[in-house]
Design an enzyme around this catalytic site. Structure first.
Site, short mmCIF file in Angstrom:
data_model
loop_
_atom_site.label_atom_id
_atom_site.label_comp_id
_atom_site.label_asym_id
_atom_site.label_seq_id
_atom_site.Cartn_x
_atom_site.Cartn_y
_atom_site.Cartn_z
N TYR A 52 0.42 -0.99 0.46
CA TYR A 52 0.20 -0.27 -0.36
C TYR A 52 1.09 1.07 -0.28
O TYR A 52 1.83 1.57 0.76
CB TYR A 52 -1.24 -0.03 1.05
CG TYR A 52 -1.64 0.99 1.25
CD1 TYR A 52 -2.35 1.50 0.32
CD2 TYR A 52 -1.43 2.22 2.19
CE1 TYR A 52 -2.73 2.80 0.60
CE2 TYR A 52 -2.36 3.56 2.18
CZ TYR A 52 -2.61 3.28 1.35
OH TYR A 52 -3.49 5.53 1.30
N HIS A 82 -3.86 16.38 -3.07
CA HIS A 82 -4.42 16.07 -1.82
C HIS A 82 -4.15 17.74 -1.04
O HIS A 82 -4.60 17.98 0.30
CB HIS A 82 -3.85 15.09 -0.83
CG HIS A 82 -4.30 14.07 -1.34
ND1 HIS A 82 -3.75 13.03 -1.93
CD2 HIS A 82 -4.41 12.65 -0.20
CE1 HIS A 82 -4.42 12.13 -2.12
NE2 HIS A 82 -4.58 11.94 -0.92
N ASN A 194 0.75 11.15 5.46
CA ASN A 194 -0.59 10.09 6.70
C ASN A 194 0.64 10.87 8.13
O ASN A 194 1.46 9.93 8.81
CB ASN A 194 0.45 9.28 6.28
CG ASN A 194 -0.89 8.72 6.28
OD1 ASN A 194 -0.64 7.20 5.49
ND2 ASN A 194 -1.56 8.68 5.39
N TYR A 277 -19.66 32.30 44.28
CA TYR A 277 -18.65 31.62 43.99
C TYR A 277 -17.01 32.13 43.18
O TYR A 277 -16.28 31.29 43.20
CB TYR A 277 -19.82 30.79 43.18
CG TYR A 277 -20.65 29.32 43.62
CD1 TYR A 277 -20.20 29.88 45.34
CD2 TYR A 277 -21.11 29.03 43.52
CE1 TYR A 277 -21.39 29.06 46.16
CE2 TYR A 277 -22.17 28.09 44.27
CZ TYR A 277 -22.00 28.33 45.97
OH TYR A 277 -23.10 27.39 46.87
N ARG A 280 -15.10 32.65 45.26
CA ARG A 280 -14.52 31.58 46.88
C ARG A 280 -14.38 30.13 46.10
O ARG A 280 -13.45 29.70 46.43
CB ARG A 280 -15.94 31.68 47.73
CG ARG A 280 -15.59 30.76 48.47
CD ARG A 280 -17.06 30.05 49.54
NE ARG A 280 -18.40 30.57 49.25
CZ ARG A 280 -19.13 30.50 49.06
NH1 ARG A 280 -19.58 29.22 49.48
NH2 ARG A 280 -20.41 30.73 49.50
N PHE A 326 -1.91 7.00 11.90
CA PHE A 326 -2.58 8.45 11.72
C PHE A 326 -3.51 8.25 12.01
O PHE A 326 -4.53 10.14 12.13
CB PHE A 326 -2.76 8.68 9.88
CG PHE A 326 -3.68 7.48 8.98
CD1 PHE A 326 -4.74 7.83 9.73
CD2 PHE A 326 -3.04 6.28 8.45
CE1 PHE A 326 -5.95 6.57 8.96
CE2 PHE A 326 -3.82 5.17 7.90
CZ PHE A 326 -5.49 5.53 8.05
N GLU A 411 -12.35 4.90 4.11
CA GLU A 411 -12.39 6.10 5.27
C GLU A 411 -13.54 6.50 5.74
O GLU A 411 -13.91 7.89 6.11
CB GLU A 411 -10.92 7.18 5.43
CG GLU A 411 -9.62 6.71 4.84
CD GLU A 411 -9.06 7.75 4.16
OE1 GLU A 411 -9.62 8.56 3.66
OE2 GLU A 411 -8.28 7.20 3.47
#
Length: 506
Positions: A52, A82, A194, A277, A280, A326, A411
């Site tokens: 791959y 990409h 990746n 609060y 405090r 990844f 994916e």
């Protein structure tokens, strides 16, 4: 000199590289691992094994075999296709962190890149050439593909970079520094993109700012306690030891140390029995934020030294395994948690602002105005703070609970961690402005009470802050004051005040 091993990069070293311009190099031992890993890749290509990302396409195209004559074209096409980032670019410091973290991941020797790829990444760092990387477009699984592709473009002489304060073509910046673009070979494009380095780099920069702001929040809160003549009994060590949270104990201890010599604080029953609060419960709320920061820091330190490539090469190529390192889920959770914790620092700060300006809640001039009625004073500063904390509540909605399938459902679960990291950074920026407003109001309140009665630490803070934002003697455009105080808080540290006041820094 910071020496990368892929195993031991620390926040201290990251700060040196990001803020002090420390140079970076590779350890000789790690370089040997990189070379052995590269030999394994070359063997796979030469023997035309199906592996791959080396001899196949990507994502849904993983079943398409790529011959060795096309492996370079495959990697170049990967980076270009990409590089789909959109929107405003990451801050330059985040881009710098991204380069550092990606180089550190590659020197682990599991990714199969040539040493020249890592060396060129370090050249970008050491010559202050920072890729322009759009913030939007990553799903946070399969790696931060879009952002890291824009980073990789700089290595091949494409895309844009920031160089000496100017945006220019990467090839022009490389040429000015006597560097040359590289040609990516088998697996190298994939190895560059990746990974989780966009979300992690954004997270690292966010954490550094968050840690400093959390300390500053305690100093500013101490100033508010004086302005409201707060009751110190709530910070007594026994209360906090009784609950047992270390961070809560430490916050109370720091508040006590800052205010130990103040003549503006009170004791239980002196003026009133209890404070609200937001005063405090400072140790409990701020302490919980510190617990979160510790968790976030731990996850970031692991991820800074993690192998997040796919596939990974082990035992000098005897094992080449496809997995899912990844996937950004650990950092996605951490970033969502960071956003929530820092939103709460802003939230409680806004409530203290209200107590400083609301005449029904204190005995100070209404809205700290020099002429109530004729002049509005800090009235609308509280509005602005309320707007920011409301915006934070939407930004703090967890990004990690969402997932949208991609690559034709190959994916099918993603982390959205990069969105989470960006939101966390926005929350921190908003909360800093809220605390800037609290600081402005608290300065005014303590001066009304009498600055000669202030504690030594808070008095030093006031003296430094007054060189940034002057006393309110009449209405003016307070937006400028808020931005001036915000800028000062961003560029200074709590240690500056502590050091001058000669009080122990925790």
């Amino acid at each position: 000199m910071v020496i990368l091993t892929g195993q031991s990069l620390s926040f201290t070293e990251v700060k040196k590289v990001l803020f002090d311009g420390e140079k970076v190099t590779i350890s000789p031992e790690s370089l040997e691992k990189v070379k052995r890993s590269r030999k394994a890749v070359e063997k796979i290509v030469n023997e035309e094994k199906t592996m791959y990302g080396i001899t196949t396409g990507f994502g849904k195209f993983s079943d398409v075999f790529i011959g060795k004559e096309d492996v370079e074209t495959l990697q170049l096409n990967l980076i270009r296709s990409h590089a789909c980032g959109i929107g405003e670019p990451f801050p330059e410091m985040v881009s710098r962190a991204m380069i550092l973290l990606r180089a550190n991941a590659l020197v682990k020797g599991f990714s199969g890149v040539r040493p020249v790829v890592i060396e060129r990444l370090l050249d970008l760092l050491n010559h202050n050439i920072h890729p322009v990387i759009p913030q939007q477009g990553s799903l946070g699984a399969s790696g931060d593909l879009a952002p890291l592709s824009h980073l990789a473009l700089a290595l091949i002489g494409e895309g844009e970079v920031m160089y000496k304060g100017t945006e220019m073509k990467s090839l022009d910046a490389l040429t000015k520094e006597g560097l040359f673009p590289i040609t990516l070979t088998a697996k190298e494009g994939l190895a560059l993109i990746n990974g989780t380095q966009a979300m992690t780099a954004m997270g690292v920069v966010a954490y550094i700012e968050a840690e400093n702001l959390a300390f500053q929040a305690e100093l500013i809160a101490s100033l508010t306690i004086e302005g409201l003549q707060g009751i110190m009994d709530a910070f007594d060590e026994d209360i906090h030891l009784a609950r047992g949270y270390k961070e809560q104990v430490e916050v109370a201890e720091r508040i006590r140390s800052y205010l130990k010599d103040s003549q503006l604080t009170t004791t239980q029953g002196e003026l009133r029995v209890q404070d609200a609060y937001s005063i405090r419960c400072i140790p409990q709320v701020h302490g919980a934020t510190w617990q979160t920061l510790a968790y976030v820091k731990e996850k970031l330190e692991i991820e800074m030294n993690a192998a997040t490539d796919n596939p990974l090469i082990f035992d000098d190529g005897k094992k080449v395994l496809s997995g899912g390192n990844f996937h950004g889920q650990p950092i996605a959770f951490a970033m969502d948690f960071l956003a929530i914790a820092m939103a709460e620092l802003g939230n409680i700060s806004e409530r203290r602002i209200e107590r400083l300006v609301n005449p029904q809640l204190n005995d100070l001039p209404p809205f700290l105005s020099p002429e109530p009625g004729l002049q509005s004073g800090a009235m609308i500063m509280q509005y602005a703070a309320a707007s920011l904390v409301s915006e934070n509540k939407t930004l703090a909605h967890p990004a990690s609970v969402d997932s949208i399938p991609s690559s034709a459902n190959q994916e099918d679960h993603v982390s959205m961690g990069t969105i989470g990291s960006r939101h966390a950074y926005q929350v921190i920026a908003n909360s800093r402005r809220v605390l800037a407003i609290e600081a402005i109001c608290a300065l005014q309140a303590t001066e009304i009470r009498g600055k000669e009665k202030m504690a030594k630490v808070t008095r030093v803070f006031l003296e430094k802050a007054r060189s940034i934002v002057p006393e309110i003697v009449k209405d003016r455009v307070f937006s400028k004051d808020i931005e001036a105080m915000n800028g000062w808080l961003r560029t200074t540290t709590y240690k500056d005040v502590i050091k001058k006041a000669k009080v122990e820094s925790y």
